[in-house]
Design an enzyme around this catalytic site. Sequence first.
Site, PDB file in Angstrom:
ATOM      1  N   LYS A 138      32.739 -17.187  41.827  1.00  0.00           N
ATOM      2  CA  LYS A 138      31.792 -16.298  42.870  1.00  0.00           C
ATOM      3  C   LYS A 138      32.463 -16.789  44.506  1.00  0.00           C
ATOM      4  O   LYS A 138      32.932 -15.794  45.289  1.00  0.00           O
ATOM      5  CB  LYS A 138      30.368 -16.233  42.847  1.00  0.00           C
ATOM      6  CG  LYS A 138      29.724 -17.570  43.304  1.00  0.00           C
ATOM      7  CD  LYS A 138      28.731 -17.902  42.369  1.00  0.00           C
ATOM      8  CE  LYS A 138      29.318 -18.363  40.925  1.00  0.00           C
ATOM      9  NZ  LYS A 138      28.635 -19.242  40.017  1.00  0.00           N
ATOM     10  N   VAL A 157      28.825 -12.856  39.221  1.00  0.00           N
ATOM     11  CA  VAL A 157      27.696 -12.436  39.538  1.00  0.00           C
ATOM     12  C   VAL A 157      26.495 -12.237  38.344  1.00  0.00           C
ATOM     13  O   VAL A 157      26.787 -11.545  37.437  1.00  0.00           O
ATOM     14  CB  VAL A 157      27.831 -11.043  40.107  1.00  0.00           C
ATOM     15  CG1 VAL A 157      26.354 -10.379  40.788  1.00  0.00           C
ATOM     16  CG2 VAL A 157      28.829 -11.171  41.378  1.00  0.00           C
ATOM     17  N   GLY A 194      25.868 -14.004  35.954  1.00  0.00           N
ATOM     18  CA  GLY A 194      26.179 -14.678  34.705  1.00  0.00           C
ATOM     19  C   GLY A 194      26.110 -13.435  33.449  1.00  0.00           C
ATOM     20  O   GLY A 194      27.183 -12.883  33.213  1.00  0.00           O
ATOM     21  N   LYS A 233      27.352 -13.896  45.800  1.00  0.00           N
ATOM     22  CA  LYS A 233      27.069 -12.602  44.807  1.00  0.00           C
ATOM     23  C   LYS A 233      26.903 -11.279  45.351  1.00  0.00           C
ATOM     24  O   LYS A 233      27.393 -10.499  45.160  1.00  0.00           O
ATOM     25  CB  LYS A 233      26.011 -13.374  43.783  1.00  0.00           C
ATOM     26  CG  LYS A 233      26.400 -14.541  43.004  1.00  0.00           C
ATOM     27  CD  LYS A 233      25.286 -15.072  42.185  1.00  0.00           C
ATOM     28  CE  LYS A 233      25.452 -16.256  41.322  1.00  0.00           C
ATOM     29  NZ  LYS A 233      24.393 -17.144  40.902  1.00  0.00           N
TER      30      LYS A 233
HETATM   31  N1  HSE Z   1      23.961 -22.062  39.951  1.00  0.00           N
HETATM   32  C1  HSE Z   1      23.799 -20.562  39.797  1.00  0.00           C
HETATM   33  C2  HSE Z   1      22.253 -20.257  39.461  1.00  0.00           C
HETATM   34  C3  HSE Z   1      24.695 -20.304  38.601  1.00  0.00           C
HETATM   35  O1  HSE Z   1      21.420 -21.297  39.820  1.00  0.00           O
HETATM   36  O2  HSE Z   1      22.192 -19.125  39.391  1.00  0.00           O
HETATM   37  C4  HSE Z   1      25.835 -20.056  39.010  1.00  0.00           C
HETATM   38  O3  HSE Z   1      26.082 -18.976  39.810  1.00  0.00           O
END
Ligand code: HSE
Length: 425
Positions: free
Chosen positions: A105, A132, A134, A205
């Site tokens: 991202k 974005v 997951g 994102k």
């Molecule tokens: N670290 C991110 C989160 C996941 O906690 O959603 C990867 O973008």
Amino acid sequence: METVKLGILGMGTVATGLINIIELNNSKIIETINKNLAVSKVLVKSLNKKREVSLPQNVYTTDAYEVINDKDTQIIVELIGGINHAYEYIKAALNNKKHVVTANKALIATHGGELEDLAAANGVKLMYEASVAGGIPILNTISESLAANEFEKIIGIINGTTNYILTQMAESGLEYDQAVKEAQRLGFAEADPSSDVEGDDAAYKIAILSNIAFGQRIEIKNVPKEGITKISKEDITYARELGYNIKLLASAVKNDGELELSVHPAFIPAEHPLSTVKNEFNAVFLKGNAVGELMFYGKGAGSLPTGSAVLGDVMSIVKNSQRDNTEIKKNDRYKIADKAFKPYYIRLEVIDKPGVLAKIAGVFGVHGISLASVMQRQKNGNNTAPLVFITHKAYRKSIDEALNEISRFEEVTKVCSIITVENFK
Ligand code: HSE
């Protein structure tokens, strides 16, 4: 049957998920794409580490260019994260006329436009659904299934780490630091959690989402962001008493030809569907002018969910789908606004004596801020008392100016919190 070869840069959680799904769902994948998928080369940091995937030892290399320059490899999957190396590797892969799939991202939010151009110039694809939310298939859905809509707003809980921390503070009564430690213990938060808790991850994102949904080029520096580090258990308790939950929201809202982007903690009405999104889960709530309101819910991180999004892009490339689902736009269709015209929750600590409330309310009045409710609780031990206000809609600039004045009163011992209230109106 033809075999399509993938080169993978990075062998962390997502790459492990990707490789395991290829094995787990092999016959379904072959049926869908009518080809075999095989992993040809994998960039790793160390050749000696034991891994949770069953690949032959000779696929591993510590030289990225062995992956990128492998002549039999058609698709490069970039999963090392970060900007600098990933940027160089993806450029090299595209120039080698290899398709690229990435979950990165930060890279797409900052260099996506340029990399899209490079992909187009080389006649290959660059896809990044996994960047974005997951496992939630949001980019492809917005650009394809919802292509007939003009979007009015996108509001997401798109960082699982902060959502986990806030949920644990609300439901298990943990202090912020304890909740961060618990998130780290469970593998949701990194050893250095700053990109999540300061809001950077969510800002990348929402920039990507806005680009796809609004056709607007977004510079990441134009996304105002505030993380969750200042949220206290007291605020969470007041929020619940007032009928809200606190969530870290990433939003892009169109108003009178302007687009307003933001990442900020917000009070959300307990009855709104976003309020029900707990722990590490993500959700994206949007409104299109034809489809109306929609909400997408699921896991925004993790090995198999993110691997699923990456593999979906890989399969789409193999099927040679004509869809151009994630094309970074270079338009400036909208003026980017930063007005933050919302209701606010404000918590002060004041000396408990006659006339203080009237003095404070007077300053709000002078700055054109109308109060919707005021709440005072019992005294703290030191003759101070918490004073909580919910305002009607006001500009954040006016709130800051009023509080600057209020903080100079000797009866005001602390301005504890200022949090947006999101009523979805
Ligand atoms: N670290 C991110 C989160 C996941 O906690 O959603 C990867 O973008």
